[in-house]
Design a protein around this motif. Structure first.
Motif, short mmCIF file in Angstrom:
data_model
loop_
_atom_site.label_atom_id
_atom_site.label_comp_id
_atom_site.label_asym_id
_atom_site.label_seq_id
_atom_site.Cartn_x
_atom_site.Cartn_y
_atom_site.Cartn_z
N MET A 1 0.98 -1.09 -0.10
CA MET A 1 0.13 -0.02 -0.21
C MET A 1 0.94 1.09 -0.01
O MET A 1 1.89 1.28 0.76
N LEU A 2 0.62 2.16 -0.94
CA LEU A 2 1.21 3.47 -0.78
C LEU A 2 1.07 4.33 0.52
O LEU A 2 -0.15 4.29 1.11
N ASP A 3 2.09 4.98 0.96
CA ASP A 3 1.91 5.63 2.11
C ASP A 3 1.48 7.14 1.73
O ASP A 3 2.32 7.84 1.20
N LEU A 4 0.37 7.34 1.99
CA LEU A 4 -0.26 8.61 1.64
C LEU A 4 -0.50 9.37 3.02
O LEU A 4 -0.92 10.79 2.71
N GLU A 5 0.39 9.22 3.90
CA GLU A 5 0.26 10.06 5.28
C GLU A 5 0.74 11.50 4.86
O GLU A 5 -0.02 12.25 5.30
N PRO A 6 2.02 11.39 4.15
CA PRO A 6 2.36 12.96 3.89
C PRO A 6 1.37 13.81 2.82
O PRO A 6 1.58 14.99 3.09
N THR A 92 11.34 16.32 0.93
CA THR A 92 9.76 16.49 0.53
C THR A 92 9.10 14.94 0.26
O THR A 92 9.64 14.43 -0.79
N ARG A 93 8.20 14.41 0.98
CA ARG A 93 7.74 13.02 0.45
C ARG A 93 6.37 13.10 -0.45
O ARG A 93 6.02 11.87 -0.91
N ALA A 94 5.73 13.92 -0.78
CA ALA A 94 4.64 14.08 -1.49
C ALA A 94 4.37 15.36 -2.18
O ALA A 94 4.71 16.34 -1.63
N TRP A 203 -5.84 3.31 0.83
CA TRP A 203 -5.54 4.13 2.04
C TRP A 203 -6.67 4.36 3.06
O TRP A 203 -6.59 4.34 4.18
N LEU A 204 -7.97 4.84 2.52
CA LEU A 204 -9.12 5.11 2.98
C LEU A 204 -9.54 3.84 3.78
O LEU A 204 -10.28 4.11 4.99
N ALA A 205 -9.42 2.60 3.15
CA ALA A 205 -9.90 1.32 4.01
C ALA A 205 -9.13 1.39 5.16
O ALA A 205 -9.71 0.63 6.10
#
Length: 717
Positions: A1-6, A92-94, A203-205
């Protein structure tokens, strides 16, 4: 899963191409973040300004002096790839790239590839380009250039919204605000050079702040990615509501089998949605109505899965109405949705008839207009069916009754009491009332609709959601692995198997096939026919001519040796008159002699390789008219037995097996097992399979028997 936190929970944001003018693309995010309460750090990057909208500006991302979680990029397209490199070096991560001028325009695809490659090489999660951005409502994070949040923001809630289209996303944001639907996150993905809709769903899951996921999608390039995301949502018990546009069959190419031409693009997507319990919304109104239902509605405790599939679950419902006509309309809706309408329990029915002799105690339960004079009778009926344990949900039609002071007061008492009883069935109401009354009912777990049919749709959606949540806590039957079958022996360059090879391969996989042999001369054809027993069929055996009947290569119902000899000669002559791809006479490989299979109906079963989702199975009414009726159902291969049973029902092929017109009824599980074996045989061929088609399967007293089969292959690698 992609890390979409940033990307979706950044603690700091840089705006590359920040503008001093708030209405511009590079200025609006700074205004939104400042005015709407973002608590993190914001760094405008503009080499030509000392300050931007009251904030200190920086000439470059490096000049900030510390890593930034998220960069909003609003620079010309040609500069964007270099910005990705600079962001990566700065830690920068995103990045959200608003800029257009990439793959959506002629000549822009190469530039987009460079942008994506630079972002990936430097570990930057890329949203866009050509996107409207993202928002985290709880964190007051607005990484968008849309001014629409300035006119009002929806309440913070548990609905995540993701859209490939920025325009749809902005419109949906406004509608969510108008409907008071609480949002957790809002994301638009644009050209998807990096982050795709599927990544956001996944990510939302896993996001604790999200309970329901609303999705707008035009198409998926990575079917495995989307399937993984939908599986994650299913396993987390989080409903996905999908508006998928582009529902024509343009994605299906005409090929050498019915399988390829029948499986249109939308049918394949629907098979994927069915597999993972996705709620499909055909309109914007339905999109938000389902979001409202699933976010706020209480799941029924009583439900059952039709055909064993949780995605097809239904709940028994009691309809309590003040209008017989509307009750009939609601009953019609219930029937179309497959919702059972069990009769009112005897004790409750007797009490209602005693109070109102002319009331209808069937289901729908019609208390009539007498409700105005005797509101307690109506509410006692409502509470009685909610508590009796017979129903999964209770749907009440009040008309304008909520506006009658006496009825409203007593309705409040009843609803408030039922809200404290978790064992009672959920209550859904349709009728006319003001916003204050609606809000009061909703605060007690009661969904409210103006249109009675929407009440029934909500009952069905909640039953499906309850079943999928149960599936999340107790995983359903997993697909069994393909049977360990040795691949058939065919040359590496082959593009198809002959019918004889295909039938032998299927028989080895446990699929029932007609007895046959291959003859190379007329005498051998007669010997095979006599060993099988008459009547027989004689058909061309070829790896290159797959539709044999088109050239006169099929002769049926042969009853003696003379007929077999004549048929063999006709088939051989038909081949000699046919030209191959090089313009030369086609090579005669022999003729198949097969025993005629007796039965009373024909079913087609196939598997095709979809370019996005891989192997897709289909089944339905077969025979020569298959493309006229086009009554097909689809499922992802290899099939489970439950999915195969559902496909038989959806395609109406089941009707041929249930004993109509004096024919014996077949074991539907055994019929479904045949479909499962076909799908597993196809899966065992791996990447070499293009299409597998059995048309027809003859339906007879002994079950299904394959009378013909076509298998086409892809080139190795």
């Amino acid at each position: 899963m992609l890390d979409l936190e940033p990307l979706l929970r950044p603690r700091s944001i840089a705006v590359i191409g920040a503008s001093t003018q708030p209405e511009k693309v590079g200025g609006m995010p700074i205004r939104l973040l400042g005015e709407l309460g973002y608590a993190g750090r914001v760094y405008p990057v503009n080499p030509g300004a000392d300050t931007v909208q009251g904030l200190r500006a920086y000439p470059t991302i490096d000049a900030i002096g510390e890593p930034v979680d998220l960069a909003i990029v609003a620079v010309p397209a040609a500069s964007a790839p270099d910005v990705m490199t600079q962001l990566g070096r700065a830690g920068t991560r995103a990045a959200v790239v608003f800029t257009s001028g990439f793959a959506e325009v002629a000549g822009g695809a190469a530039l987009q590839q460079t942008l994506a490659a630079n972002a990936q090489a430097h570990g930057v999660q890329l949203l866009g380009p050509n996107c409207l951005g993202a928002m985290n409502l709880r964190a007051r994070m607005f990484a968008t250039f849309s001014p629409i949040p300035l006119t009002g923001v929806p309440p913070v809630g548990e609905v995540g919204l993701v859209s490939q289209s920025g325009a749809f996303g902005a419109y949906a944001f406004a509608l969510a605000r108008e409907a008071g639907l609480g949002l957790s996150h809002w994301v638009t993905t644009g050209n998807e050079a990096g982050v795709q809709v599927a990544d956001v769903i996944e990510w939302l899951a896993h996001d604790p702040d999200t309970r329901v996921i609303l999705t707008y999608m035009e198409g998926a390039r990575d079917g495995a990615r989307l399937r993984r995301a939908l599986a994650a949502a299913r396993d987390a018990g989080k409903p996905v509501v999908m508006t998928k546009v582009g529902t024509t069959a343009a994605g299906a190419s005409a090929a050498q089998s019915h399988t390829a031409s029948l499986a249109g693009e939308d049918a394949v997507y629907q098979a994927v949605f069915d597999e993972y319990g996705v709620h499909r919304a055909p309109t914007l109104e339905a999109f938000f109505r389902l979001g409202y239902t699933l976010a706020r509605g209480r799941r029924p405790a009583r439900w059952h899965a039709r055909g064993g599939l949780p995605a097809d679950a239904v709940a028994p419902v009691a309809i309590v109405t003040v209008s017989g006509g509307v009750g009939i309309m609601m009953a019609d809706s219930a029937e179309s949705l497959g919702l059972p309408l069990p009769p009112m329990p005897d004790a409750a029915a007797h009490a209602l008839r005693t109070a109102i002799p002319f009331a209808s105690t069937n289901n729908p339960i019609d208390v009539t207009g007498q409700v105005v004079a005797q509101p307690k009778v109506f509410l006692d009926a409502l509470a009685g069916v909610a508590r009796c344990g017979e129903y999964g949900s209770v749907a009440a039609f009040l008309a304008g009754g909520a506006n009658a002071p006496r009825l409203w007061t007593e309705l409040q008492q009843t609803v408030a009491t039922l809200a404290t009883e978790p064992e009672s069935a959920p209550l859904l109401v349709s009728g006319v009332m003001d916003d204050e009354k609606r809000a009061w009912l909703e605060s007690r777990g009661c969904l409210v609709f103006r249109e009675p049919a929407h009440t029934m749709e909500a009952v069905a959606a909640l039953a499906k959601a309850a079943a999928m949540e149960a599936l999340a806590s107790a995983p359903a039957e997993a697909h069994a692995p393909p049977a360990a079958i040795a691949p058939p022996d065919f040359p590496g360059h082959a593009t198809a198997l002959s019918e004889a090879e295909a039938m032998a391969w299927l028989a080895e996989a446990g699929v029932p096939v007609a007895a046959l042999g291959v003859a190379h001369d007329a005498d051998e054809a007669v010997r095979i026919a006599e060993s099988l027993g008459y009547p027989v069929a004689v058909k061309l055996c070829s790896r290159t001519i797959l539709h044999k009947s088109d050239i006169g290569g099929v002769v049926l119902h042969l009853k003696d040796a003379a007929a077999v000899r004549n048929a063999f000669a006709r088939v051989q002559a038909a081949v000699r008159q046919t030209r191959d791809a090089d313009g030369q006479p086609a090579h005669f490989e022999g003729a198949i002699v097969a025993r005629m299979v007796r039965g009373w109906g024909e079913i087609m079963v196939g598997v095709r390789r979809d370019p996005v989702f891989g192997l897709v199975a289909l089944a339905g009414i077969g025979g020569t008219a298959v493309e006229i009726f086009r009554q097909m159902a689809f499922g992802l291969a290899p099939l489970s037995r439950a999915r195969a049973r559902a496909m038989l029902a959806q395609s109406r092929a089941e009707a041929l097996c249930t004993g109509h017109r004096g024919h014996p009824a077949l074991d539907l599980d055994a019929v479904a097992d045949v479909l499962v074996k076909v799908s597993r045989a196809a899966a065992a061929l791996g990447d070499r399979l293009d299409t597998l088609e059995i048309n027809p399967f003859i339906v007879g007293a002994d079950g299904l028997c394959a009378a013909d089969a076509v298998i086409t292959l892809r080139h190795p690698g």
